[in-house]
Design an enzyme around this catalytic site. Sequence first.
Site, short mmCIF file in Angstrom:
data_model
loop_
_atom_site.label_atom_id
_atom_site.label_comp_id
_atom_site.label_asym_id
_atom_site.label_seq_id
_atom_site.Cartn_x
_atom_site.Cartn_y
_atom_site.Cartn_z
CG ASP A 13 -1.71 1.33 1.17
OD1 ASP A 13 -2.31 1.74 0.07
OD2 ASP A 13 -2.01 2.12 2.60
CG ASP A 15 -1.95 8.15 0.38
OD1 ASP A 15 -0.58 8.74 0.56
OD2 ASP A 15 -2.27 7.33 0.14
#
Length: 220
Positions: A13, A15
């Site tokens: 991922d 953020d």
Amino acid sequence: MPDARRFDLICFDWDGTLFDSTSIIVRCIQQAVVDVGGARPSDEAAAYVIGLPLAPALALAAPDVPPGKYRDLGLRYRHHYLARQHDISLFEGVPAMLESLKRRHHWLAVATGKSRRGLDEVLALSRLQGAFDGTRSADETAGKPDPRMLHELMREFGADPERTLMIGDTTHDLQMALNAGCASLGVSYGAHEPREFSALGPLHVAHSVADLQRWLDEAA
């Protein structure tokens, strides 16, 4: 790929996992909702939607904002985020961790709830355009926790689910991995509380990038 490697493909991922952006995204969501006349969401409510595609994330964070204002809501969020994105940086140790994984011949990918435009901007900002072998954003495939972006990345590299690892800071990331039949790793320094991870079966919950790299060096 050397047989000693447990995982061929490692997906991250963005953020809250690689990029230290959680607090700024929370504030941008809150400001955007207020700008269009909604009630300011709590820190917890704004953080919960991080990782989801932008439009449904904002709608979930602002249940009192009518659908007719969703476009303006998205525009206000982007306005606030662009004004602050140069204040955001990679977590300390991320470039060295990625370089170490590349030396060990893992394929590296990003699977994110960001838009393609947003992802390309932050990859350029962080000078990581060449660090990843593949990327998927929510607007070019299905958003989390739908497993489609992981399925597409696995097909791109010919990686089996049991040799694919998803790493993220939210339950959306770990649920996506579970839905795709992949292993997962959680990080506790992002958007969601790590106590929420256990039901989704991550192999480990890392409390820093250094902790994450140690686990990857020893077990990936």
